[in-house]
Motif scaffolding. Structure first.
Motif, PDB file in Angstrom:
ATOM      1  N   ILE A 131       0.878  -1.263  -0.049  1.00 48.79           N
ATOM      2  CA  ILE A 131      -0.001  -0.027   0.215  1.00 48.79           C
ATOM      3  C   ILE A 131       0.818   1.251   0.039  1.00 48.79           C
ATOM      4  CG2 ILE A 131      -1.956   1.130   1.224  1.00 48.79           C
ATOM      5  CD1 ILE A 131      -2.689  -1.387   0.233  1.00 48.79           C
ATOM      6  N   ARG A 132       0.678   2.092  -1.058  1.00 53.11           N
ATOM      7  CA  ARG A 132       1.491   3.370  -1.171  1.00 53.11           C
ATOM      8  C   ARG A 132       0.527   4.433  -1.394  1.00 53.11           C
ATOM      9  NH1 ARG A 132       6.369   4.248  -0.001  1.00 53.11           N
ATOM     10  NH2 ARG A 132       6.499   5.814  -1.314  1.00 53.11           N
ATOM     11  N   PHE A 133       0.826   5.927  -0.929  1.00 52.51           N
ATOM     12  CA  PHE A 133      -0.001   6.962  -1.047  1.00 52.51           C
ATOM     13  C   PHE A 133       0.810   7.938  -1.584  1.00 52.51           C
ATOM     14  CE2 PHE A 133       1.095   7.108   3.544  1.00 52.51           C
ATOM     15  CZ  PHE A 133       1.509   8.298   3.593  1.00 52.51           C
ATOM     16  N   THR A 134      -0.043   8.776  -2.207  1.00 53.14           N
ATOM     17  CA  THR A 134       0.581  10.368  -2.374  1.00 53.14           C
ATOM     18  C   THR A 134      -0.613  10.987  -2.088  1.00 53.14           C
ATOM     19  OG1 THR A 134       1.632   9.559  -4.433  1.00 53.14           O
ATOM     20  CG2 THR A 134       1.390  11.798  -4.155  1.00 53.14           C
ATOM     21  N   ALA A 135       0.005  12.191  -0.996  1.00 46.12           N
ATOM     22  CA  ALA A 135      -0.780  13.154  -0.310  1.00 46.12           C
ATOM     23  C   ALA A 135      -0.386  14.500  -1.100  1.00 46.12           C
ATOM     24  CB  ALA A 135      -0.819  12.999   1.165  1.00 46.12           C
ATOM     25  N   LYS A 136      -1.283  15.494  -1.528  1.00 45.22           N
ATOM     26  CA  LYS A 136      -0.967  16.716  -2.071  1.00 45.22           C
ATOM     27  C   LYS A 136      -1.403  17.639  -1.349  1.00 45.22           C
ATOM     28  CE  LYS A 136      -0.343  14.876  -6.522  1.00 45.22           C
ATOM     29  NZ  LYS A 136      -0.021  15.216  -7.959  1.00 45.22           N
ATOM     30  N   GLY A 137      -0.712  18.894  -0.904  1.00 45.76           N
ATOM     31  CA  GLY A 137      -1.174  19.904  -0.220  1.00 45.76           C
ATOM     32  C   GLY A 137      -0.622  19.952   0.951  1.00 45.76           C
ATOM     33  N   ARG A 138      -0.810  21.151   1.519  1.00 43.22           N
ATOM     34  CA  ARG A 138      -0.267  21.339   3.020  1.00 43.22           C
ATOM     35  C   ARG A 138      -1.333  20.399   3.840  1.00 43.22           C
ATOM     36  NH1 ARG A 138       3.419  24.124   5.425  1.00 43.22           N
ATOM     37  NH2 ARG A 138       3.323  24.794   7.483  1.00 43.22           N
ATOM     38  N   PRO A 139      -0.557  19.673   4.744  1.00 42.87           N
ATOM     39  CA  PRO A 139      -1.619  18.637   5.544  1.00 42.87           C
ATOM     40  C   PRO A 139      -1.888  19.798   6.634  1.00 42.87           C
ATOM     41  CG  PRO A 139       0.969  18.543   6.056  1.00 42.87           C
ATOM     42  CD  PRO A 139       0.764  19.285   4.834  1.00 42.87           C
ATOM     43  N   GLY A 140      -3.115  19.197   7.428  1.00 41.16           N
ATOM     44  CA  GLY A 140      -3.814  19.981   8.436  1.00 41.16           C
ATOM     45  C   GLY A 140      -3.630  19.237   9.634  1.00 41.16           C
ATOM     46  N   ASN A 141      -3.965  19.914  10.633  1.00 47.64           N
ATOM     47  CA  ASN A 141      -4.058  19.218  12.258  1.00 47.64           C
ATOM     48  C   ASN A 141      -2.859  18.391  12.334  1.00 47.64           C
ATOM     49  OD1 ASN A 141      -5.164  19.199  14.684  1.00 47.64           O
ATOM     50  ND2 ASN A 141      -6.665  17.273  13.962  1.00 47.64           N
ATOM     51  N   PRO A 142      -1.556  18.982  12.343  1.00 45.74           N
ATOM     52  CA  PRO A 142      -0.448  17.930  12.530  1.00 45.74           C
ATOM     53  C   PRO A 142      -0.544  18.077  14.369  1.00 45.74           C
ATOM     54  CG  PRO A 142       0.454  19.989  11.927  1.00 45.74           C
ATOM     55  CD  PRO A 142      -1.157  20.143  11.791  1.00 45.74           C
ATOM     56  N   HIS A 143      -0.676  16.755  14.728  1.00 45.40           N
ATOM     57  CA  HIS A 143      -0.857  16.524  16.122  1.00 45.40           C
ATOM     58  C   HIS A 143      -0.358  14.983  16.356  1.00 45.40           C
ATOM     59  CE1 HIS A 143      -4.640  14.614  14.710  1.00 45.40           C
ATOM     60  NE2 HIS A 143      -4.788  14.240  16.099  1.00 45.40           N
ATOM     61  N   SER A 144      -0.062  14.886  17.695  1.00 47.21           N
ATOM     62  CA  SER A 144      -0.029  13.566  18.433  1.00 47.21           C
ATOM     63  C   SER A 144      -1.187  13.228  19.402  1.00 47.21           C
ATOM     64  CB  SER A 144       1.096  13.347  19.199  1.00 47.21           C
ATOM     65  OG  SER A 144       1.384  14.458  20.184  1.00 47.21           O
ATOM     66  N   CYS A 145      -1.347  11.891  19.249  1.00 49.81           N
ATOM     67  CA  CYS A 145      -2.612  11.383  20.137  1.00 49.81           C
ATOM     68  C   CYS A 145      -2.301  10.331  21.165  1.00 49.81           C
ATOM     69  CB  CYS A 145      -3.843  11.171  19.458  1.00 49.81           C
ATOM     70  SG  CYS A 145      -5.225  10.915  20.190  1.00 49.81           S
ATOM     71  N   SER A 146      -2.593  10.540  22.253  1.00 42.94           N
ATOM     72  CA  SER A 146      -2.560   9.243  23.238  1.00 42.94           C
ATOM     73  C   SER A 146      -3.808   8.421  23.713  1.00 42.94           C
ATOM     74  CB  SER A 146      -1.697   9.670  24.374  1.00 42.94           C
ATOM     75  OG  SER A 146      -0.442   9.990  24.025  1.00 42.94           O
ATOM     76  N   CYS A 147      -4.832   8.754  22.786  1.00 44.84           N
ATOM     77  CA  CYS A 147      -6.091   7.983  23.275  1.00 44.84           C
ATOM     78  C   CYS A 147      -6.249   6.452  23.212  1.00 44.84           C
ATOM     79  CB  CYS A 147      -7.364   8.571  22.406  1.00 44.84           C
ATOM     80  SG  CYS A 147      -7.351   7.846  20.840  1.00 44.84           S
ATOM     81  N   ASP A 148      -6.988   5.860  23.882  1.00 46.14           N
ATOM     82  CA  ASP A 148      -6.721   4.412  23.987  1.00 46.14           C
ATOM     83  C   ASP A 148      -7.124   3.866  22.537  1.00 46.14           C
ATOM     84  OD1 ASP A 148      -7.119   1.820  25.354  1.00 46.14           O
ATOM     85  OD2 ASP A 148      -9.127   1.500  24.926  1.00 46.14           O
ATOM     86  N   VAL A 149      -7.844   4.374  21.725  1.00 44.57           N
ATOM     87  CA  VAL A 149      -8.039   3.946  20.004  1.00 44.57           C
ATOM     88  C   VAL A 149      -6.863   3.932  19.462  1.00 44.57           C
ATOM     89  CG1 VAL A 149      -9.499   4.130  18.199  1.00 44.57           C
ATOM     90  CG2 VAL A 149     -10.726   4.325  20.198  1.00 44.57           C
ATOM     91  N   CYS A 150      -6.272   5.202  19.632  1.00 45.63           N
ATOM     92  CA  CYS A 150      -4.754   5.163  18.799  1.00 45.63           C
ATOM     93  C   CYS A 150      -3.998   4.346  19.339  1.00 45.63           C
ATOM     94  CB  CYS A 150      -4.115   6.731  18.917  1.00 45.63           C
ATOM     95  SG  CYS A 150      -5.142   7.797  17.826  1.00 45.63           S
ATOM     96  N   GLN A 151      -3.784   4.266  20.716  1.00 44.85           N
ATOM     97  CA  GLN A 151      -2.718   3.031  21.196  1.00 44.85           C
ATOM     98  C   GLN A 151      -2.934   1.725  20.754  1.00 44.85           C
ATOM     99  OE1 GLN A 151      -2.976   3.512  25.422  1.00 44.85           O
ATOM    100  NE2 GLN A 151      -1.877   5.421  25.489  1.00 44.85           N
ATOM    101  N   ARG A 152      -4.404   1.340  20.703  1.00 51.13           N
ATOM    102  CA  ARG A 152      -4.704  -0.049  20.449  1.00 51.13           C
ATOM    103  C   ARG A 152      -4.360  -0.108  18.808  1.00 51.13           C
ATOM    104  NH1 ARG A 152      -6.686  -2.998  24.457  1.00 51.13           N
ATOM    105  NH2 ARG A 152      -7.268  -1.983  26.095  1.00 51.13           N
ATOM    106  N   HIS A 153      -4.713   0.636  17.964  1.00 55.76           N
ATOM    107  CA  HIS A 153      -4.539   0.740  16.548  1.00 55.76           C
ATOM    108  C   HIS A 153      -2.992   0.660  16.171  1.00 55.76           C
ATOM    109  CE1 HIS A 153      -5.013   1.658  12.388  1.00 55.76           C
ATOM    110  NE2 HIS A 153      -4.406   2.964  12.402  1.00 55.76           N
ATOM    111  N   SER A 154      -2.056   1.285  16.879  1.00 52.01           N
ATOM    112  CA  SER A 154      -0.627   1.518  16.567  1.00 52.01           C
ATOM    113  C   SER A 154       0.164   0.483  17.461  1.00 52.01           C
ATOM    114  CB  SER A 154      -0.206   3.081  16.778  1.00 52.01           C
ATOM    115  OG  SER A 154      -0.205   3.150  18.036  1.00 52.01           O
ATOM    116  N   GLY A 155      -0.242   0.271  18.751  1.00 53.74           N
ATOM    117  CA  GLY A 155       0.498  -0.667  19.590  1.00 53.74           C
ATOM    118  C   GLY A 155       1.580   0.233  20.335  1.00 53.74           C
ATOM    119  N   GLY A 156       1.414   1.740  20.042  1.00 52.69           N
ATOM    120  CA  GLY A 156       2.240   2.644  20.815  1.00 52.69           C
ATOM    121  C   GLY A 156       1.393   3.344  21.737  1.00 52.69           C
TER     122      GLY A 156
END
Length: 127
Positions: free
Chosen positions: A14-39
Motif C-alpha cells: 500500500i502506497r499513497f501520495t498526499a498533495k497540499g499542505r497537511p492540516g491538524n498535525p498532532h499527536s494523540c494518546s487516546c486508547d483507540v490510537c494506542q490499540r491501533h498502533s501498539g504505541g
C-alpha cells in the motif's frame, strides 16, 4: 508550489501520495490510537480525501470501523497502520508511514488526550 508527500506500509503493498499542505498535525494518546498502533502515542496529519491517492499495487488499504465517524486504515498484507478514513471528507495519515518524516509541515503542533493508564509516560517535545 504545492507540497507532495509520499509514503506507505512496511511491505510496500500500500502506497499513497498526499498533495497540499497537511492540516491538524498532532499527536494523540487516546486508547483507540494506542490499540491501533501498539504505541503509547501516535502522530497524525490530515488531508482532504481528494488530496490522497492510493498508488501502490495493493490499491486502497483495508478498513476497520473504529467509531461512529471513522475507520482505521491498515495494510492487509503486513498489518501496518496507515491512518484513518473519516466519514467527513478527511483522511488522517500517521507520520510513521511517510517517506520524508522531516518535512516541517508534518511536525505535530499539539497533543490530544493524556495516556489513560500509563502515568509514567510523558510526551517530550524539543523546542
Amino acid at each position: 508550489m504545492s507540497e507532495t508527500h509520499e509514503g506507505g506500509c512496511l511491505c510496500g503493498h500500500i502506497r499513497f501520495t498526499a498533495k497540499g499542505r497537511p492540516g491538524n498535525p498532532h499527536s494523540c494518546s487516546c486508547d483507540v490510537c494506542q490499540r491501533h498502533s501498539g504505541g503509547l502515542t501516535l502522530c497524525w496529519v490530515e488531508f482532504p480525501s481528494e488530496a490522497v491517492s492510493w498508488v501502490g499495487e495493493g490499491g486502497a488499504p483495508s478498513l476497520y470501523r473504529s467509531s461512529d465517524y471513522s475507520s482505521r486504515a491498515f495494510c492487509p498484507r503486513c498489518g501496518s497502520t496507515l491512518g484513518a478514513v473519516d466519514d467527513a471528507p478527511v483522511i488522517a495519515l500517521v507520520l510513521g508511514s511517510f517517506d520524508d518524516k522531516e518535512a516541517e509541515s508534518l511536525k505535530p503542533l499539539s497533543h490530544s488526550f493524556e495516556p489513560p493508564e500509563t502515568a509514567w509516560w510523558r510526551v517530550a517535545t524539543k523546542v
